[in-house]
Design a protein around this motif. Structure first.
Motif, PDB file in Angstrom:
ATOM      1  N   THR A 189      -3.235  65.699   1.939  1.00 46.48           N
ATOM      2  CA  THR A 189      -3.930  64.455   2.276  1.00 46.48           C
ATOM      3  C   THR A 189      -3.996  63.524   1.071  1.00 46.48           C
ATOM      4  O   THR A 189      -3.781  62.309   1.194  1.00 46.48           O
ATOM      5  N   VAL A 190      -4.269  64.077  -0.098  1.00 46.16           N
ATOM      6  CA  VAL A 190      -4.319  63.271  -1.322  1.00 46.16           C
ATOM      7  C   VAL A 190      -2.954  62.625  -1.580  1.00 46.16           C
ATOM      8  O   VAL A 190      -2.860  61.421  -1.881  1.00 46.16           O
ATOM      9  N   ILE A 191      -1.896  63.416  -1.476  1.00 42.69           N
ATOM     10  CA  ILE A 191      -0.544  62.885  -1.702  1.00 42.69           C
ATOM     11  C   ILE A 191      -0.201  61.820  -0.670  1.00 42.69           C
ATOM     12  O   ILE A 191       0.406  60.793  -0.991  1.00 42.69           O
ATOM     13  N   THR A 192      -0.601  62.037   0.577  1.00 41.98           N
ATOM     14  CA  THR A 192      -0.352  61.048   1.626  1.00 41.98           C
ATOM     15  C   THR A 192      -1.061  59.738   1.321  1.00 41.98           C
ATOM     16  O   THR A 192      -0.501  58.648   1.524  1.00 41.98           O
ATOM     17  N   LEU A 193      -2.271  59.813   0.817  1.00 46.89           N
ATOM     18  CA  LEU A 193      -3.011  58.600   0.450  1.00 46.89           C
ATOM     19  C   LEU A 193      -2.339  57.881  -0.719  1.00 46.89           C
ATOM     20  O   LEU A 193      -2.325  56.643  -0.769  1.00 46.89           O
ATOM     21  N   ILE A 194      -1.771  58.647  -1.645  1.00 46.80           N
ATOM     22  CA  ILE A 194      -1.000  58.027  -2.734  1.00 46.80           C
ATOM     23  C   ILE A 194       0.214  57.305  -2.156  1.00 46.80           C
ATOM     24  O   ILE A 194       0.534  56.180  -2.554  1.00 46.80           O
ATOM     25  N   GLY A 195       0.881  57.947  -1.204  1.00 43.29           N
ATOM     26  CA  GLY A 195       2.006  57.305  -0.533  1.00 43.29           C
ATOM     27  C   GLY A 195       1.594  56.024   0.166  1.00 43.29           C
ATOM     28  O   GLY A 195       2.332  55.031   0.155  1.00 43.29           O
ATOM     29  N   LEU A 196       0.416  56.034   0.771  1.00 42.56           N
ATOM     30  CA  LEU A 196      -0.111  54.820   1.400  1.00 42.56           C
ATOM     31  C   LEU A 196      -0.303  53.723   0.359  1.00 42.56           C
ATOM     32  O   LEU A 196       0.071  52.559   0.588  1.00 42.56           O
ATOM     33  N   GLY A 197      -0.855  54.079  -0.791  1.00 41.02           N
ATOM     34  CA  GLY A 197      -1.070  53.094  -1.846  1.00 41.02           C
ATOM     35  C   GLY A 197       0.230  52.472  -2.341  1.00 41.02           C
ATOM     36  O   GLY A 197       0.312  51.259  -2.543  1.00 41.02           O
ATOM     37  N   VAL A 198       1.248  53.301  -2.530  1.00 42.39           N
ATOM     38  CA  VAL A 198       2.557  52.804  -2.964  1.00 42.39           C
ATOM     39  C   VAL A 198       3.107  51.809  -1.959  1.00 42.39           C
ATOM     40  O   VAL A 198       3.603  50.725  -2.316  1.00 42.39           O
ATOM     41  N   ARG A 199       3.017  52.147  -0.696  1.00 44.34           N
ATOM     42  CA  ARG A 199       3.577  51.302   0.358  1.00 44.34           C
ATOM     43  C   ARG A 199       2.811  49.995   0.517  1.00 44.34           C
ATOM     44  O   ARG A 199       3.405  48.926   0.705  1.00 44.34           O
ATOM     45  N   LEU A 200       1.494  50.076   0.449  1.00 49.42           N
ATOM     46  CA  LEU A 200       0.697  48.851   0.563  1.00 49.42           C
ATOM     47  C   LEU A 200       0.942  47.924  -0.622  1.00 49.42           C
ATOM     48  O   LEU A 200       0.998  46.696  -0.466  1.00 49.42           O
ATOM     49  N   ALA A 201       1.095  48.506  -1.803  1.00 49.53           N
ATOM     50  CA  ALA A 201       1.364  47.683  -2.983  1.00 49.53           C
ATOM     51  C   ALA A 201       2.688  46.940  -2.833  1.00 49.53           C
ATOM     52  O   ALA A 201       2.775  45.734  -3.107  1.00 49.53           O
ATOM     53  N   TYR A 202       3.720  47.642  -2.396  1.00 53.07           N
ATOM     54  CA  TYR A 202       5.026  47.006  -2.211  1.00 53.07           C
ATOM     55  C   TYR A 202       4.957  45.935  -1.128  1.00 53.07           C
ATOM     56  O   TYR A 202       5.524  44.838  -1.275  1.00 53.07           O
ATOM     57  N   MET A 203       4.239  46.230  -0.059  1.00 46.74           N
ATOM     58  CA  MET A 203       4.147  45.285   1.050  1.00 46.74           C
ATOM     59  C   MET A 203       3.391  44.017   0.654  1.00 46.74           C
ATOM     60  O   MET A 203       3.871  42.897   0.855  1.00 46.74           O
ATOM     61  N   PHE A 204       2.198  44.173   0.068  1.00 47.00           N
ATOM     62  CA  PHE A 204       1.366  43.017  -0.232  1.00 47.00           C
ATOM     63  C   PHE A 204       1.881  42.216  -1.424  1.00 47.00           C
ATOM     64  O   PHE A 204       1.835  40.983  -1.415  1.00 47.00           O
ATOM     65  N   VAL A 205       2.382  42.912  -2.442  1.00 43.70           N
ATOM     66  CA  VAL A 205       2.784  42.224  -3.671  1.00 43.70           C
ATOM     67  C   VAL A 205       4.186  41.632  -3.563  1.00 43.70           C
ATOM     68  O   VAL A 205       4.440  40.521  -4.045  1.00 43.70           O
TER      69      VAL A 205
END
Length: 470
Positions: free
Chosen positions: A26-42
């Motif tokens: 779950t922790v790793i999945t949340l990190i994956g979410l953060g990576v994806r959101l950063a790429y999407m928004f930025v």
């Protein structure tokens, strides 16, 4: 062949019990979410709506509005509109329907239409919806790795999927690859389950998963064939012909039942028969002309291929008739250039596997390089360079992982069929990195096996060192 039961996977020698495994996953999945959101928004938030993303976005909204699966065209390109009336970056904001269609398999636009139905119909909402699929793939990669080699392999595989750009670079583009990767992880997981315990129930589940995968990308229908033939020959060795036939045909029948509503719909609506989409002929044509057999676009596709054609008018014909025209034209060019085809086929494979003119993770991309084509298809330049660098770093570990699995007598069939499938598609059409997306599952999972083996080796050396000191 080594048999690993689900109970055996609940704990390994590192003390990673089921609870700890899922907490870390779950922790790793949340990190994956953060990576994806950063790429999407930025990076990708203000991207224009074009190409396949335009098609999926507007098809989804059409489904939500009760129009079903239709083909859409930017309004600015229709008769009576001036192409100079608005900036090109805004062309995808307004669309008109060209009629009932089957440009792509139905599942991904249907998934987006659920969000549209509840009012989340903007392109930004669809970007978020597609990103959710990528995040789910991180979690599923953990389960795949765990099934292959234990909890630590699962966590490493999930970590690779969280950080590896060839997993997350597609997520904000609103294309079917994230759903294809997710479907691929489910197929691989169920294939290993069937291989470990070959019961009719597990084989039927695998058939259903392959059917669902085919509703995401039509070429995934071949996965069942690629999986079941070695399964019947090798894993069911020693069983009766009747039992083997029952397993094989049960999986096929279930897969066919899953896709049959879409096939029946298309057979009723369209004049000419086709399998899943009426764009297969256009794809074939797009990779077969002088522009893709020679010069900078060798092994890729080019708009020059269909632009030189004269397809039947949609005023008197439907899309299936046009696709027959494109398919015949593409095959005719192939047959007329058989002496050149081996070179083209090798270039297509080289494009897909980043061997032929891949470009560089450093410097500026130049014309004819694969990395330049990837940027054209929607990747940012930095993301494309990072993806290429990570790919080159992972491939040696992936190859080593396959060797380790083979030496351990752990089947590699559910993984190896993925690069086999995409290589076949590349030879037949063109070498697009997007078409390789499902094979990234095999690269990540097998590389995770190698990294786990390195950690085991270090632990053994440390233990031996402690023993010697004592």
């Amino acid at each position: 062949m080594t048999k690993i039961t689900d109970n055996q996977l609940d704990i390994d020698h590192n003390g990673l019990d089921r609870r700890k495994f899922f907490i870390w996953l779950t922790v790793i999945t949340l990190i994956g979410l953060g990576v994806r959101l950063a790429y999407m928004f930025v990076v990708k938030w203000d991207q224009p709506i074009w190409g396949d993303a335009f098609t999926y976005h507007w098809t989804a909204n059409g489904i939500a509005d009760g129009m079903g699966w239709q083909s859409w065209l930017p309004k600015v390109l229709t008769k009576g509109e001036s192409v100079f009336s608005s900036p090109e970056s805004t062309w995808g904001n307004f669309a008109v329907s060209k009629g009932v269609a089957a440009e792509n398999p139905p599942l991904f636009p249907f998934y987006l239409s659920i969000f549209s139905f509840f009012g989340l119909r903007s392109f930004h909402w669809h970007m978020l919806a597609t990103t959710g699929l990528g995040v789910a793939s991180v979690f599923m990669m953990g389960l795949v790795g765990r099934k292959i080699g234990g909890p630590r392999v699962g966590l490493i595989a999930a970590g690779i999927a969280a950080a590896y750009a060839n997993f997350w670079v597609y997520d904000p583009l609103v294309i079917s690859e994230p759903m294809g990767i997710l479907a691929g992880t489910v197929v691989v997981l169920l294939a290993y389950r069937a291989w470990d315990e070959p019961t009719l129930k597990r084989v039927v589940a695998l058939g259903a998963a392959c059917g669902v995968a085919a509703l995401v990308r039509s070429e995934f229908a071949l996965l069942l064939v690629f999986l079941m033939i070695p399964f019947v020959i090798s894993r069911l060795k020693g069983r009766s012909i009747k039992e083997r036939a029952t397993m094989f045909f049960s999986a096929g029948i279930v897969a066919l039942l899953v896709i049959s509503p879409w096939l029946i719909r298309n057979a009723v609506i369209f004049e000419k028969p086709f399998f899943m989409t009426h764009d297969a002929g256009l794809s074939l044509q797009s990779g077969n002309c002088d522009a893709t057999y020679y010069g900078d676009n060798l092994g890729w596709w080019s708009p020059e291929c269909p632009n030189s054609g004269n397809p039947p008018s949609l005023a008197t014909n439907d899309f299936s008739v046009r696709d027959v025209y494109w398919g015949q034209r593409g095959r005719a060019y192939m047959l007329d250039h058989l002496d050149r085809f081996p070179v083209v086929a090798l270039a297509r494979l080289g494009r897909m596997w980043e061997i032929y003119r891949p470009g560089s993770p450093w410097g500026n991309p130049s014309k004819g390089q694969k990395i330049a084509f990837d940027i054209t298809e929607g990747r940012s330049e930095k993301a494309a360079q990072l993806a290429l660098l990570q790919y080159w770093l992972l491939v040696p570990f992936s190859v080593a992982g396959f060797i380790l699995l083979w030496k351990r007598k752990r089947t590699i069939v559910p993984l190896i069929v993925l690069p086999m499938l995409v290589s076949l598609i590349a030879v037949y059409t063109f070498g697009n990195t997007r078409y390789r997306s499902i094979a990234e599952i095999a690269i990540a999972a097998s590389a995770a096996v190698t990294f786990d083996a390195i950690l085991r080796w270090r632990q053994v050396r440390r233990s031996d060192s402690v023993v010697l000191k004592n």
